[in-house]
Design a protein around this motif. Structure first.
Motif, PDB file in Angstrom:
ATOM      1  N   LYS A   1      -8.643   2.044 -11.996  1.00 59.89           N
ATOM      2  CA  LYS A   1      -7.508   0.866 -11.643  1.00 59.89           C
ATOM      3  C   LYS A   1      -6.159   1.754 -11.737  1.00 59.89           C
ATOM      4  N   SER A   2      -5.941   2.323 -12.893  1.00 58.69           N
ATOM      5  CA  SER A   2      -4.448   3.104 -13.229  1.00 58.69           C
ATOM      6  C   SER A   2      -4.402   4.075 -12.173  1.00 58.69           C
ATOM      7  N   THR A   3      -5.227   4.842 -11.765  1.00 61.87           N
ATOM      8  CA  THR A   3      -5.110   6.193 -10.763  1.00 61.87           C
ATOM      9  C   THR A   3      -4.792   5.327  -9.548  1.00 61.87           C
ATOM     10  N   LEU A   4      -5.462   4.272  -9.024  1.00 60.55           N
ATOM     11  CA  LEU A   4      -5.042   3.564  -7.924  1.00 60.55           C
ATOM     12  C   LEU A   4      -3.577   3.224  -7.904  1.00 60.55           C
ATOM     13  N   VAL A   5      -3.283   2.790  -9.010  1.00 62.38           N
ATOM     14  CA  VAL A   5      -1.677   2.206  -8.822  1.00 62.38           C
ATOM     15  C   VAL A   5      -0.850   3.393  -8.740  1.00 62.38           C
ATOM     16  N   LYS A   6      -1.096   4.507  -9.616  1.00 58.93           N
ATOM     17  CA  LYS A   6      -0.328   5.790  -9.473  1.00 58.93           C
ATOM     18  C   LYS A   6      -0.421   6.373  -8.200  1.00 58.93           C
ATOM     19  N   LEU A   7      -1.342   6.096  -7.359  1.00 57.94           N
ATOM     20  CA  LEU A   7      -1.460   6.766  -6.083  1.00 57.94           C
ATOM     21  C   LEU A   7      -0.641   5.897  -5.037  1.00 57.94           C
ATOM     22  N   ILE A   8      -0.774   4.634  -5.193  1.00 56.26           N
ATOM     23  CA  ILE A   8       0.061   3.635  -4.250  1.00 56.26           C
ATOM     24  C   ILE A   8       1.500   3.802  -4.471  1.00 56.26           C
ATOM     25  N   SER A   9       1.892   4.049  -5.717  1.00 58.91           N
ATOM     26  CA  SER A   9       3.392   4.272  -6.017  1.00 58.91           C
ATOM     27  C   SER A   9       3.752   5.589  -5.929  1.00 58.91           C
ATOM     28  N   GLY A  10       2.846   6.433  -5.680  1.00 57.82           N
ATOM     29  CA  GLY A  10       3.508   7.951  -5.293  1.00 57.82           C
ATOM     30  C   GLY A  10       3.741   8.731  -6.785  1.00 57.82           C
ATOM     31  N   ILE A  11       3.283   8.199  -7.756  1.00 58.20           N
ATOM     32  CA  ILE A  11       3.226   8.898  -9.142  1.00 58.20           C
ATOM     33  C   ILE A  11       2.427  10.107  -9.123  1.00 58.20           C
ATOM     34  N   GLU A  12       1.178  10.133  -8.540  1.00 59.75           N
ATOM     35  CA  GLU A  12       0.179  11.103  -8.344  1.00 59.75           C
ATOM     36  C   GLU A  12       0.060  11.233  -6.663  1.00 59.75           C
ATOM     37  N   THR A  13       0.059  12.366  -6.315  1.00 56.43           N
ATOM     38  CA  THR A  13       0.221  13.078  -4.969  1.00 56.43           C
ATOM     39  C   THR A  13      -1.331  12.921  -4.475  1.00 56.43           C
ATOM     40  N   ILE A  14      -1.440  12.202  -3.232  1.00 58.47           N
ATOM     41  CA  ILE A  14      -2.652  12.203  -2.483  1.00 58.47           C
ATOM     42  C   ILE A  14      -3.465  13.143  -2.159  1.00 58.47           C
ATOM     43  N   GLN A  15      -4.474  13.497  -2.662  1.00 63.45           N
ATOM     44  CA  GLN A  15      -5.339  14.515  -2.307  1.00 63.45           C
ATOM     45  C   GLN A  15      -6.274  14.679  -0.908  1.00 63.45           C
ATOM     46  N   LYS A  16      -6.646  13.367  -0.719  1.00 62.76           N
ATOM     47  CA  LYS A  16      -7.517  13.057   0.330  1.00 62.76           C
ATOM     48  C   LYS A  16      -7.627  11.526   0.729  1.00 62.76           C
ATOM     49  N   GLY A  17      -7.276  11.228   2.125  1.00 61.92           N
ATOM     50  CA  GLY A  17      -7.028   9.992   2.603  1.00 61.92           C
ATOM     51  C   GLY A  17      -5.536   9.786   2.820  1.00 61.92           C
ATOM     52  N   ASP A  18      -5.224   8.459   3.281  1.00 61.03           N
ATOM     53  CA  ASP A  18      -4.073   8.018   3.191  1.00 61.03           C
ATOM     54  C   ASP A  18      -3.673   6.613   2.759  1.00 61.03           C
ATOM     55  N   ILE A  19      -2.412   6.232   2.617  1.00 57.20           N
ATOM     56  CA  ILE A  19      -1.857   5.093   2.373  1.00 57.20           C
ATOM     57  C   ILE A  19      -0.759   4.702   3.128  1.00 57.20           C
ATOM     58  N   SER A  20      -0.633   3.492   3.544  1.00 58.69           N
ATOM     59  CA  SER A  20       0.417   3.120   4.256  1.00 58.69           C
ATOM     60  C   SER A  20       0.945   1.805   3.662  1.00 58.69           C
ATOM     61  N   ILE A  21       2.312   1.558   3.334  1.00 58.50           N
ATOM     62  CA  ILE A  21       2.924   0.441   2.917  1.00 58.50           C
ATOM     63  C   ILE A  21       4.030  -0.039   3.796  1.00 58.50           C
ATOM     64  N   ASP A  22       3.627  -1.279   4.302  1.00 61.67           N
ATOM     65  CA  ASP A  22       4.704  -2.062   5.244  1.00 61.67           C
ATOM     66  C   ASP A  22       4.834  -1.126   6.227  1.00 61.67           C
ATOM     67  N   HIS A  23       3.730  -0.513   7.002  1.00 58.28           N
ATOM     68  CA  HIS A  23       3.721   0.360   8.015  1.00 58.28           C
ATOM     69  C   HIS A  23       4.239   1.741   8.116  1.00 58.28           C
ATOM     70  N   ILE A  24       4.511   2.054   6.679  1.00 57.51           N
ATOM     71  CA  ILE A  24       5.171   3.361   6.313  1.00 57.51           C
ATOM     72  C   ILE A  24       4.122   4.170   5.750  1.00 57.51           C
ATOM     73  N   LEU A  25       3.621   5.355   6.411  1.00 61.57           N
ATOM     74  CA  LEU A  25       2.686   6.363   5.806  1.00 61.57           C
ATOM     75  C   LEU A  25       3.389   6.835   4.606  1.00 61.57           C
ATOM     76  N   LEU A  26       2.718   6.998   3.408  1.00 60.52           N
ATOM     77  CA  LEU A  26       3.214   7.343   2.094  1.00 60.52           C
ATOM     78  C   LEU A  26       3.087   8.959   2.312  1.00 60.52           C
ATOM     79  N   THR A  27       4.268   9.706   2.229  1.00 57.44           N
ATOM     80  CA  THR A  27       4.121  11.081   1.990  1.00 57.44           C
ATOM     81  C   THR A  27       5.585  11.562   1.180  1.00 57.44           C
ATOM     82  N   GLU A  28       5.645  12.833   0.822  1.00 54.29           N
ATOM     83  CA  GLU A  28       6.845  13.249   0.049  1.00 54.29           C
ATOM     84  C   GLU A  28       8.073  12.903   0.836  1.00 54.29           C
ATOM     85  N   ASP A  29       8.167  12.861   2.117  1.00 54.54           N
ATOM     86  CA  ASP A  29       9.396  12.522   2.953  1.00 54.54           C
ATOM     87  C   ASP A  29       9.525  10.759   2.970  1.00 54.54           C
TER      88      ASP A  29
END
Length: 266
Positions: A45-73
């Motif tokens: 659960k906590s790891t998922l929160v960290k990935l959604i919020s960008g606290i941890e960097t995605i290793q594999k797969g992707d997350i989009s929030i409000d139609h914006i792909l989560l990246t460093e940019d």
């Protein structure tokens, strides 16, 4: 239903570990939905929160929030759409007074003074803390502190609020009070709520419950369908809501049941 968060084939492994903390997880959360994510300690659960919020960097797969792909940019744009209320509100306080604390994030976002004043007032009114605006946050009760933490997030006007075990340090009455406030705020502002909790009794009013185990999503559905699997929930290390325990003990029934329905049966 319009998706606001889309998670595709997400996998994350911590350094030095061989077993993934998140294992090929996919999930879609719709705008305005109240999602409760439950699971025992170590379920991911906590790891998922960290990935959604960008606290941890995605290793594999992707997350989009409000139609914006989560990246460093795009992380700044994501943060503008996402607010998090943590387990211990003391870790979020930076201002000398309640209103200063709420204004802090707005100052960082470059919000004008007049707009800041309006947002702080509205946020305090939403959580019923206007009368405490000049108090020091660290001198408040646990429930009051969480109200201020919620107000600080509301003032930033996010589209999604994550409650990361936000009620776990409160007594049952305090948990109920905070959840009722957030429910009202959600309906007023049309917010999406992601509620991370291990208290199953807090999930009864959810639109959907997602059950995690070993980094995977093992169950997902409305409360009335999830609670039909009482034995499986117990095997996953979860404690059934009090109403269900009584219903099981006295009537030998596994079903979704509210307090009011249980009282009628009794």
């Amino acid at each position: 239903m319009e998706p606001i968060i889309t998670i595709n084939n997400l996998t994350y492994v911590y350094d030095g570990q061989s077993i993934p903390a998140i294992d090929d997880l996919s999930l879609t959360i719709n705008k305005g939905e109240w999602i409760s994510i439950v699971g025992h300690n170590g379920s991911g659960k906590s790891t998922l929160v960290k990935l959604i919020s960008g606290i941890e960097t995605i290793q594999k797969g992707d997350i989009s929030i409000d139609h914006i792909l989560l990246t460093e940019d795009t992380i700044q744009s994501i943060h503008e759409r996402l607010g998090i209320v943590f387990q211990n509100p003391d870790n979020q306080f930076v201002g000398a007074t309640v209103e200063d604390d709420i204004a802090f994030g707005l100052e960082n976002y470059g919000v004008s003074y007049d707009e800041m004043h309006t947002r702080v007032n509205h946020a305090l009114e939403s959580v019923k803390m206007s009368h405490m605006r000049r108090h020091e946050p660290h001198h408040l009760s646990g429930g009051q502190k969480q109200r201020v933490a919620i107000a600080s997030v509301l003032a930033l006007q996010p589209k999604v609020i994550i409650l990361d075990e936000a009620t776990s340090m409160l007594d049952p009455e305090g948990r109920t009070e905070i959840l009722n406030i957030i429910k009202t705020v959600q309906q007023t502002h049309q917010l999406t709520i992601i509620h991370i909790t291990h208290h199953l009794e807090e999930t009864l009013d959810s639109d959907r419950i997602c059950v995690m185990n070993r980094g995977s999503l093992v169950m997902s559905g409305p409360p009335e369908s999830i609670y039909k699997n009482a034995d499986e929930l117990i095997s996953l290390g979860l404690d059934l809501p009090f109403e269900m325990k009584v219903n099981r003990l006295l009537f030998n029934q596994d079903e979704f049941i509210t307090t009011e329905e249980l009282l009628k049966k009794l």
